[in-house]
Each structure stands twice: as C-alpha cells, then as structure tokens.
Design a protein around this motif. Sequence first.
Motif, short mmCIF file in Angstrom:
data_model
loop_
_atom_site.label_atom_id
_atom_site.label_comp_id
_atom_site.label_asym_id
_atom_site.label_seq_id
_atom_site.Cartn_x
_atom_site.Cartn_y
_atom_site.Cartn_z
N SER A 131 0.83 -1.21 0.00
CA SER A 131 0.00 0.00 0.00
C SER A 131 0.86 1.25 0.00
N ARG A 135 0.92 4.01 -3.07
CA ARG A 135 0.57 5.40 -2.77
C ARG A 135 1.69 6.37 -3.15
N ASP A 136 2.94 5.96 -2.95
CA ASP A 136 4.05 6.90 -3.09
C ASP A 136 4.83 6.79 -4.40
N LEU A 168 -5.62 0.70 -3.88
CA LEU A 168 -5.47 0.93 -2.44
C LEU A 168 -6.68 0.40 -1.68
#
Length: 572
Positions: A131, A135-136, A168
């Motif tokens: 996750s 996200r990054d 996500l």
Amino acid sequence: MRNLFPAGLVALLFALPAAGQQDPAASFLESVEVRVIDVDVVVLDADGRPVRGLTRDDFELFEDGRAVEIANFLAYDEEVTVSAAADAASPAPAAPPAPPANAAPSATWVLYLDQERLEQGPRLEVLRQLSVFVRDSMRPGDRLMVATYDGGSLRVESPLGTEVAPALAALDGLTRKRGNVSSTESRRSFVQRQILTVDLTSRTAADEAQAILGEIEQIADEETLRGRQQVGAARDLLALLAGLEGRVAILYAGAGYESRPAAALYDLWSSKFAALLGPLTTAGASSRELDPRWIEVQAEYRRLMEAANAGRFTFYALLAGRRGPDISAETPRDSSLVSATSAIGASSDLAQASSLAGLADETGGRTLVSAPDLARRLETVRRDLVTYYSLGYQPEGEEPGRRRRLEVRLRPPGLRAQVRRSATDSSGEERAAAATVASLLSDSEPQNALGVTVEVGTPAPAANKRSEALVPVVVRVPLAQVSLLPEAARHRARLVFHFAIQDPDGGYRRLEAKPLEFEVPNDKVGVAVGQHVSFRIELALAPGRYRLGVGVLDELAGTVAIQTAPVEVAKR
C-alpha cells in the motif's frame, strides 16, 4: 466449461455493396510480418546502482549461444522520464535540447498475493508495504491491477487502470480478511511429532512406522494437488495478462511452491527408522526423485516458466513466508528465512522460497523479503522500469512453443545485466487469443486494424434452461481489409474468431476459437471488396452484465484486430 456456441449458428454473409467501393487491388497487397523479440536489460555496477549512458556497441546479444544482430536499441533513463512527466504537467516556454536517452514508456504493475501457505502476520505486513509503495511510487500513466489466489481460484480484486484509489481500496479490504493456511500445515507438524516420539525398542515400532508412512503419503497427495492448483492459478494470471503491450511487472507476494511434496517428512521418517527397518527403508527424499507426484508438480512449474517467457513479464518475488525477527528486505534469497526451531518448517519454507526466487531470476527480476523496509526496497523495482535498455532482434522463423535461450554480455568490465533468460515463441492464434482476453482488462480503445464491428442482439429465452438466455452476436469484418490469396479461378482467405467474456462476478473466460475459411471467385472480387464478411454466434448466458471481447486473426497477413462490446441479460 459449458459450450456457449450452439451448433448451426455460424454463417458467412455478404452484405449489400457499400457506397464508395474500394479498389479491388487493395485486397491483394502483399504484407510481411516482421517479428521482433524485445529484450529488456537493467545494467548494474558492482554496488547495484543503475548504469546510464551505454550505447548499442556496449552490448552483445546471443540466442541459443549464437550471436544475433541488435536491430533496435533504446536507452531509457529515470532522469529523462521524470523531466518528461514534469514538462507534461507544466510545459516550459522553450524545449530543452534532446537528451541522449528516452523517457520510459508507461508500465503495467500487477500486485499478486498468493495466499496459499501464508500466515496472517507476514500477509498483513506485505499488504501494508505494498500500500505504501502504490501510494508513493506510481508514475502518471502507469497501469495497476491487484489479483489474489486464495487456495481456490484466481480473483481480480481491482481491475487494470491508471488510478491508484481502486488498488489501495482492494489492498485495504484484503487486510480485513484472513489468509489461507491449510490444515495440511498442522498435520505436517503432528506427523513430525509422531515420528520423533516413536520408541524404537517397542514391539509395535515397525507397525507405527508403516502407519506414519501412510499418513505421509496422504499429505504428499494433498500437497501435490494444492501445488498444481497454486501454479495453475499463476498460469491463469499470465494468460489473462499475455496480450498486454509493453513491460509487465508482477510483484508476486507469497510463500512459494512446494516442488517436492512432503520431502522433509520422508527424510525424517527414513533417518528415524533406518536402523529398525534396514533395507526396507526406501522412503527418503533422495530415493524419490522419480516420484510421479514430484515430477507432476515440477512439470507444472516448468510450464509456468514457459508462460512467463512467452511475454514481457518480469517477476519480482516478495517472500512472505515464515521468518525470524529483524530480517531486512535486503536479505539475499539463500539466507535463512525461518526460525531454526523446526527442521521440517525450515526445509519446506526454504524450498518454497527458492521456487519464487527462481521465477524472478528466470525473468530478469529481483527477490525481496517482506519486512518493515520492503516499501523502501521496492524503489529499486520501480527504478528497474524507468532506467533500462531495450534490445530488439529478429528471430529466425516462427516455431510456436520453442524456447529460445537468451544471453546478454556487456563489453565494459565490472557490470552485470539483469535480463530474462529465455523467450518462448507464440503462434498467431495464441497472440490473438491473448489480446482478446487482455482487451477486457482495460477501458482503453482496442487496436482494430481490420475495422471489426460487433453487434449484440436482443437476448431470447433458452429453450431448455430457465436460468439462461441466448444472446445473438454478429461480428463483421470489411472484406477490403482482409488478405485474399489468389489461387487459379478464386481467391482464398482464412480468419479465426476469438471470444472472451468478463462475467458479472469479475471472472474471465476464454471461449473456443472459431476458424472461418472462404473463397471469392475471381469475377466477384471487384464487388466483394466493397462488402463485409459476417460471423454469427449465440451465447448462452445467465442474467447479469457482461463484457465481450472479440479478436479476429487474419492468418494470411498475421493481422489481429480487437473489439469489445457490453452485454446485458435481464432477469425474467
């Protein structure tokens, strides 16, 4: 799978002449398909850092030990990629000089959680780290998909798309569920304790040994079945992805495959009872290399390797089995991943981890261990897909199923290449079938070189099944786009129609391909090229919303055209 094509419903139809009839010669244009195998190479220095600035002359490419000419060469660089993304977001007033390298094309990321044999702790840890990575680290334009295997079937948890939110959400939903640790694991521990506690001086020791051997045989049978299903699910995943264009990175999180079912138990049994049973002790793993169960599982694993090599798949193994504390994701794959408290567990887990590491090594990927620093280490994976070199060469001939062994040598000293070890040829029909399934994974416009159209008719009640309806589908192909081969007084063509369906529950089915050969008399060619060929089928479907993928292969030209259409069957 039930037959979705009732007999007698395939027909060749010529429509009325179209306005603006095209030149008949357009049908006879000679077309030559030039096949190129792309070999993606990540070059690293002695410290594992990516090496930039190499040229075509720095590489040597070999197929089956024979040097081949590098026909195409491209260098992709992370700095250029980042700069290109920034320019797209806010264009500069003046364009800078062209860089020596290229911006890397968008990549496809598949997060695959194989929950077979995964304990809850490592499972939750790898989900959290994935996750963070999603996200990054996803680039704009990259496509992302989440899939799982739960011990029963392959599931697509979030469809392929460029938005990270669905992925996500899928990862978060998986943290709320438990994994699939089979009862075989506890049985294996129980049998181990049985072996260790048998009193060899007892009169019943020999009988106890034989009874335990019978239990080991049962465990081996169960593990063989589980292993085949587990590898089969991974092959199903590759079949689903095979038609995607460009590089596909598969982050494979799992404990690995049991390639030698119950091997450690056989060895423990043999060492325990060797003195008691003497020459009758033949159950050790070293004497069971020809065990049909082991051969069966290993054959499935080899087929998985071949499927991986048939496309531009790169596996990144994320080992998430049992392990001791404080292990970093930088741990090499031959390090101990488990506590030494159980010889059986350690032996089995290391064998499984080795199977995943082998898959990564074969396809030019990496092996990482699930740990608190995994998200940081996954940055090296992201870097692999933005800083690399692409070498293209033209193979000799097309031999479906043939495995071509690949090797890349670097002329500058001190460098190493991270590259897939082989490529497997696919036939035109295999490529068409793969592209048809892949068209259902994305909402992007499919490649439709033949101008194929799909018309879905009104569902009608099935005669013998109250729960299903027959849905008529007509696929039309303009004859002006079809290759016609002149033969004496006629022209011949051969098309192959491929069909795939996405079910209401998110499952995918590849249906039986249907070939269609037809001839056009020479004196009718001028009229025919302004018409189309139609192919009609009926699908037997239960109520729900479906998505239909249609692929048409023009065998003479090697051209594949794809089209999709929604299908809805209402409840009666």
